[in-house]
Design an enzyme around this catalytic site. Structure first.
Site, short mmCIF file in Angstrom:
data_model
loop_
_atom_site.label_atom_id
_atom_site.label_comp_id
_atom_site.label_asym_id
_atom_site.label_seq_id
_atom_site.Cartn_x
_atom_site.Cartn_y
_atom_site.Cartn_z
N ASP A 187 -9.00 -1.69 0.79
CA ASP A 187 -8.07 -2.21 -0.21
C ASP A 187 -7.47 -1.09 -1.06
OD1 ASP A 187 -6.66 -4.11 -1.60
OD2 ASP A 187 -8.33 -4.72 -2.87
N HIS A 229 0.10 2.19 3.54
CA HIS A 229 -0.52 1.71 4.78
C HIS A 229 -0.60 2.84 5.82
CE1 HIS A 229 -0.59 -2.17 3.03
NE2 HIS A 229 0.68 -2.46 3.20
N LEU A 283 -20.17 3.52 19.36
CA LEU A 283 -19.79 2.70 18.21
C LEU A 283 -18.98 1.48 18.65
CD1 LEU A 283 -19.39 2.42 15.04
CD2 LEU A 283 -17.21 3.60 15.41
C1 FPP Z 1 -4.95 -3.44 1.57
O1 FPP Z 1 -4.12 -2.75 0.69
C2 FPP Z 1 -4.57 -3.14 2.93
C3 FPP Z 1 -4.01 -4.03 3.82
C4 FPP Z 1 -3.71 -5.43 3.55
C5 FPP Z 1 -3.63 -3.58 5.13
C6 FPP Z 1 -4.69 -2.75 5.73
C7 FPP Z 1 -4.13 -1.86 6.70
C8 FPP Z 1 -4.57 -0.60 6.87
C9 FPP Z 1 -5.63 0.05 6.13
C10 FPP Z 1 -3.99 0.21 7.90
C11 FPP Z 1 -4.75 0.07 9.17
C12 FPP Z 1 -4.24 -1.09 9.82
C13 FPP Z 1 -4.25 -1.30 11.12
C14 FPP Z 1 -3.59 -2.52 11.56
C15 FPP Z 1 -4.84 -0.39 12.11
P1 FPP Z 1 -3.11 -3.60 -0.19
O2 FPP Z 1 -1.78 -3.55 0.48
O3 FPP Z 1 -3.66 -4.97 -0.38
O4 FPP Z 1 -3.11 -2.75 -1.49
P2 FPP Z 1 -2.93 -3.30 -2.97
O5 FPP Z 1 -4.07 -4.25 -3.22
O6 FPP Z 1 -3.01 -2.06 -3.78
O7 FPP Z 1 -1.60 -3.97 -3.01
#
Ligand code: FPP
Length: 253
Positions: A28, A45, A139
């Site tokens: 997150d 991301h 893994l």
């Molecule tokens: C949370 O940050 C992240 C997500 C909803 C997307 C997670 C994706 C990745 C970590 C990249 C890897 C992904 C794949 C598909 C390989 P947020 O956008 O909710 O952040 P915020 O809470 O600060 O808005």
């Protein structure tokens, strides 16, 4: 690095940390990381994928056996369409660019979540990566994509009800194991540790059934800042916990 080399040099053995067999991570804070730097959310991301690579590498080096990452929740559909498309594109690019390395590192990939709402190329990609890594024995990387814990349990209940309605199962024979067999995670041990970054302290519909006795560790760092230091901090906190599973004696994991 090959898995054999990694195990031989596992820092955990030296440091005496407890290593969870199954580590689950809520990645997150990508958006906040980007916003704090005046960048667009999608750049967060992109950095998030780099942090995911670091996590996979650390999991291999420290001897984690199962690693589950929450990469797209069923609730994430509420985000702007462009951002949803971007995250879908990231999964495609992650698989395209990292598959060879994952295979070389003996990583088995499993993607959990509903296939509802996924287009054909995405469904094919998922089948393909699972098939190409199925024989690997290192893994196990479990990517929760289009995943929601409540709908996972609801779908399981529906399938069990259908078997009861068809006269194939009697109500008295329904046990916890009956339900477990219907979950996406069947065959994977429950997570020992659920780690969430970015300071938020909730589970957000992630592994609701499987996390019943998981230790929860929350760290302040946003996901793109994740690295060995944060990993070790989380493991140190986990190692200091006493796990009783409702009983009174502590177990080792
Ligand atoms: C949370 O940050 C992240 C997500 C909803 C997307 C997670 C994706 C990745 C970590 C990249 C890897 C992904 C794949 C598909 C390989 P947020 O956008 O909710 O952040 P915020 O809470 O600060 O808005």
């Amino acid at each position: 690095m090959s898995v054999d080399t990694a195990v031989a040099t596992a820092p955990s053995i030296r440091s005496g940390l407890k290593i969870p067999d199954h580590l689950a991570v809520i990645m997150d804070g990508n958006g906040r990381w980007a916003q704090a730097r005046g960048k667009v959310r999608t750049e967060g991301h992109v950095e998030g994928v780099k942090a995911l690579r670091r996590l996979v590498d650390l999991a291999i080096r420290y001897g984690v056996k199962h690693l589950t990452v929450f990469s797209f929740s069923s609730e994430n559909w509420r985000r702007p369409r462009d951002e949803v498309n971007f995250i879908f594109g990231l999964l495609h690019r992650f698989v395209a660019s990292d598959l060879a390395t994952l295979i070389q590192n003996n990583v088995r990939v499993r993607i959990i979540g509903t296939r509802d709402g996924l287009d054909d190329p995405m469904s094919r990609l998922i089948e393909d990566v699972q098939k190409k890594t199925a024989a690997n024995t290192g893994l196990e990387l479990i990517v929760a994509f289009n995943y929601g814990g409540k709908s996972e349990i609801t779908d399981a209940a529906r399938r069990i009800a259908a078997r009861v309605a068809a006269g194939k199962l009697s109500v008295e024979d329904i046990t916890e194991e009956t339900l477990e067999r219907e979950l996406y995670t069947f065959g994977i041990p429950d997570p020992d540790l659920i780690l969430r970054t970015s300071g938020e302290q909730r589970v957000s519909n992630f592994l609701l059934w499987q996390g019943a006795y998981s230790e929860l560790v929350f760290v302040e760092e946003n996901w793109p800042d994740f690295g060995e230091q944060v990993f070790l901090k989380a493991l140190a906190e986990y190692s200091a916990r006493s796990r009783r599973f409702g009983g009174i004696e502590s177990r080792s994991k």
